[in-house]
Design an enzyme around this catalytic site. Structure first.
Site, short mmCIF file in Angstrom:
data_model
loop_
_atom_site.label_atom_id
_atom_site.label_comp_id
_atom_site.label_asym_id
_atom_site.label_seq_id
_atom_site.Cartn_x
_atom_site.Cartn_y
_atom_site.Cartn_z
N GLY A 1 2.22 24.69 39.71
CA GLY A 1 3.05 25.65 39.72
C GLY A 1 4.66 25.51 40.77
N GLN A 2 5.51 25.98 40.61
CA GLN A 2 6.56 26.28 41.26
C GLN A 2 5.99 25.60 43.05
OE1 GLN A 2 10.93 29.26 42.00
NE2 GLN A 2 8.73 29.55 43.50
N ASP A 3 5.54 25.77 43.67
CA ASP A 3 5.76 25.82 45.06
C ASP A 3 4.40 24.81 44.86
OD1 ASP A 3 6.56 28.24 45.79
OD2 ASP A 3 4.84 29.04 47.02
N ASP B 1 -11.34 23.42 38.97
CA ASP B 1 -10.68 24.85 38.49
C ASP B 1 -10.93 25.56 39.99
OD1 ASP B 1 -10.57 26.36 35.94
OD2 ASP B 1 -11.27 27.52 38.02
N LEU C 1 -2.77 26.88 46.80
CA LEU C 1 -0.99 27.01 46.34
C LEU C 1 -1.56 27.92 45.09
CD1 LEU C 1 1.66 24.95 47.06
CD2 LEU C 1 0.49 26.73 48.69
N SER D 1 -0.34 34.53 39.72
CA SER D 1 0.42 34.94 40.65
C SER D 1 1.28 36.37 40.25
CB SER D 1 0.87 33.44 41.31
OG SER D 1 1.62 33.45 40.37
N THR E 1 0.90 36.56 51.04
CA THR E 1 2.16 36.73 50.09
C THR E 1 2.13 38.57 50.67
OG1 THR E 1 2.63 38.22 47.80
CG2 THR E 1 0.07 38.26 48.30
N GLU F 1 3.03 40.75 49.41
CA GLU F 1 2.47 41.91 47.80
C GLU F 1 1.32 42.83 48.41
OE1 GLU F 1 2.85 42.81 44.89
OE2 GLU F 1 4.79 42.05 44.87
N TYR G 1 -3.69 41.57 41.53
CA TYR G 1 -2.72 40.87 42.47
C TYR G 1 -2.47 40.74 43.79
CZ TYR G 1 -0.32 37.32 44.63
OH TYR G 1 0.84 36.15 44.80
N LYS H 1 -5.03 39.09 46.96
CA LYS H 1 -4.33 38.08 47.49
C LYS H 1 -5.03 38.64 49.63
CE LYS H 1 -1.90 35.09 46.12
NZ LYS H 1 -2.06 33.37 46.32
N HIS I 1 9.83 33.83 46.75
CA HIS I 1 10.80 32.53 46.73
C HIS I 1 11.02 31.63 45.24
CE1 HIS I 1 6.74 32.33 48.03
NE2 HIS I 1 6.43 30.77 47.71
N ARG J 1 10.69 27.99 39.54
CA ARG J 1 10.14 29.07 38.83
C ARG J 1 10.29 29.51 37.20
NH1 ARG J 1 7.33 32.78 40.86
NH2 ARG J 1 8.65 34.15 41.74
O1 F7E Z 1 8.96 40.96 39.85
C1 F7E Z 1 10.81 44.10 38.56
C2 F7E Z 1 9.39 43.89 39.14
O2 F7E Z 1 7.83 39.73 38.49
C3 F7E Z 1 9.88 41.02 40.91
C4 F7E Z 1 4.94 36.78 42.85
O3 F7E Z 1 5.44 35.43 43.14
O4 F7E Z 1 6.59 37.53 44.24
C5 F7E Z 1 6.48 37.32 42.97
O5 F7E Z 1 5.72 39.04 42.63
C6 F7E Z 1 10.36 42.91 40.61
C7 F7E Z 1 9.14 43.74 40.50
O6 F7E Z 1 7.71 39.51 40.99
C8 F7E Z 1 11.14 42.50 34.97
O7 F7E Z 1 8.36 45.40 38.39
C9 F7E Z 1 11.55 44.36 35.89
O8 F7E Z 1 9.81 45.19 41.01
O9 F7E Z 1 10.27 38.65 39.48
P1 F7E Z 1 8.48 39.53 39.45
P2 F7E Z 1 7.08 40.23 42.67
O10 F7E Z 1 5.78 41.08 40.65
O11 F7E Z 1 7.92 40.90 43.00
C10 F7E Z 1 5.90 37.70 45.76
C11 F7E Z 1 5.75 37.55 46.93
C12 F7E Z 1 4.14 37.08 45.02
O12 F7E Z 1 3.33 36.61 45.70
C13 F7E Z 1 3.90 36.97 43.31
O13 F7E Z 1 2.67 35.94 42.74
O14 F7E Z 1 11.42 42.99 38.87
N1 F7E Z 1 10.62 43.51 36.94
N2 F7E Z 1 12.24 44.34 35.07
C14 F7E Z 1 10.69 42.62 36.61
N3 F7E Z 1 9.82 41.46 36.60
C15 F7E Z 1 9.42 40.94 35.70
N4 F7E Z 1 8.62 39.53 35.89
N5 F7E Z 1 9.91 41.25 34.57
C16 F7E Z 1 10.75 42.28 34.14
O15 F7E Z 1 11.56 41.75 33.01
#
Ligand code: F7E
Length: 332
Positions: free
Chosen positions: A15-17, A60, A82, A86, A129, A131, A157, A161, A187, A192
């Site tokens: 993964g990334q990290d 695993d 890690l 995710s 996280t 989250e 998720y 976590k 991050h 990514r």
């Molecule tokens: O979404 C919005 C989506 O998937 C960020 C993971 O590393 O950080 C990450 O989780 C935002 C959200 O990251 C799209 O709804 C809009 O509001 O890049 P994301 P995440 O959900 O914040 C935390 C800290 C973790 O721990 C996680 O493992 O963006 N959004 N449109 C979208 N998101 C995605 N993926 N794709 C879209 O088209």
């Protein structure tokens, strides 16, 4: 290069990290072991080519006996857990698998450490996280979430976590293990996956510039995130395991930005001021419950660990777009 003889075992090496951390620990003189999963994992060759110094071990997170074997082979001083499912959106579609891997997988790894490290020499890092906080606007602390903030996860998720976070703490209190949880806010960076919104945007922006696509489809654009650079955050993980006593720390930038702001900067990199004609909204990318706003308070990590981020928000967007404009992968 330091002269350490330390050994580290990383789950989530593909993964990334995992990539950033493997490079950092190698530079510090560690012998690095990485757990790789699956018979036909296409990341196996890629990881081995990019990090020839990493010793890959087949195991695993859902198979505890394989983790015990990995501990016996690697004999690590430090374990960085890690690995996880995710992607928040994916976790709504596969909630039970997410619970097994992202939640119970932590217990399996902790048990493997506990059973093989009777002298309690191993130091264990759990990737917790932001989250777990849930980002609901009404209960958000003014200066941002810190180590004592209230948890209210908003996805399978986040819930999984939270189990990993508490079982890590519980094993620290119950068995005198050196366990820490790093509560990391988003991050990002050139490593990514394109399924995450930042890289999805920079990848598409590069392809638009190269004339390979004419628009990008996204979900909600209003959510706010505290986005830092992954390279800075793995340095923080390492520092957490070098303290006299195990404790939990938040890593964040203390700034929060909407996806629209990320789009502004990314499109500006290719000379486009108004990105609206290039962005279409697609409900398929929206989530059943959304995390509205994430803002972290990294004061404790800055004070105790001497941790600081080097890349700011505009610098992060710039480095990601520049990277995507140059790599062959963008053209595929
Ligand atoms: O979404 C919005 C989506 O998937 C960020 C993971 O590393 O950080 C990450 O989780 C935002 C959200 O990251 C799209 O709804 C809009 O509001 O890049 P994301 P995440 O959900 O914040 C935390 C800290 C973790 O721990 C996680 O493992 O963006 N959004 N449109 C979208 N998101 C995605 N993926 N794709 C879209 O088209």
């Amino acid at each position: 290069m330091s002269d350490t003889n330390k050994r580290a075992l990383i789950t989530g090496i593909t993964g990334q990290d995992g990539g950033h951390l493997a490079a950092l620990l190698h530079e510090k003189g560690y012998e690095v072991f990485g757990i790789i999963r699956g018979q036909h994992n296409p990341r196996r060759q890629i990881t081995q080519q990019e990090f020839p110094y990493v010793n890959l071990i087949d195991a695993d997170l859902t198979d505890q006996s394989s983790l015990v074997r990995a501990m016996q082979l690697a004999k690590p001083d430090e374990v960085y857990n890690l690995a996880a499912i995710s992607h928040v959106g994916y976790s709504f579609k596969n909630p039970q698998l997410t619970a097994d891997v992202t939640g119970k997988g932590v217990l399996n790894m902790l048990e493997a450490v506990r059973l093989t490290d009777k002298d309690r020499n191993v130091r264990f890092y759990q990737a917790s996280t932001s989250e777990m906080f849930g980002g609901l606007d009404y209960n958000r602390p003014e200066k941002g979430y810190d180590e004592n903030s209230h948890f209210h996860p908003r996805s399978p998720y986040g819930v999984a976590k939270l189990y990993g976070h508490w079982i890590t703490k519980n094993y620290r209190e119950s068995y005198d293990m050196y366990n820490v949880s790093g509560i990391l806010f988003n991050h990002e960076g050139e490593r990514r996956g394109v399924e995450f919104v930042t890289r999805k945007i920079t990848h598409a922006v590069a392809r638009i510039k190269l004339g390979l696509q004419d628009h990008i489809e996204l979900g909600d654009l209003w959510p706010k995130r505290d986005w830092g650079y992954a390279g800075d955050y793995v340095e923080g993980m390492w520092r957490m395991l070098q303290q006299d006593k195990p404790d939990d720390y938040v890593l964040a930038t203390g700034e929060t930005h909407t996806i629209e702001e990320f789009l502004d900067l990314a499109f500006k990199e290719i000379g486009i001021e108004d990105w609206k004609p290039y962005v279409k909204q697609n409900p398929a990318f929206m989530r059943p419950a959304e995390v509205d706003i994430l803002l972290g308070n990294p004061e404790k990590a800055e004070k105790v660990l001497g941790w600081e981020r080097k890349v700011d928000f505009p610098g992060l967007v710039k480095l990601m777009v520049e990277h995507d404009l140059t790599i062959e992968e963008t053209k595929i």
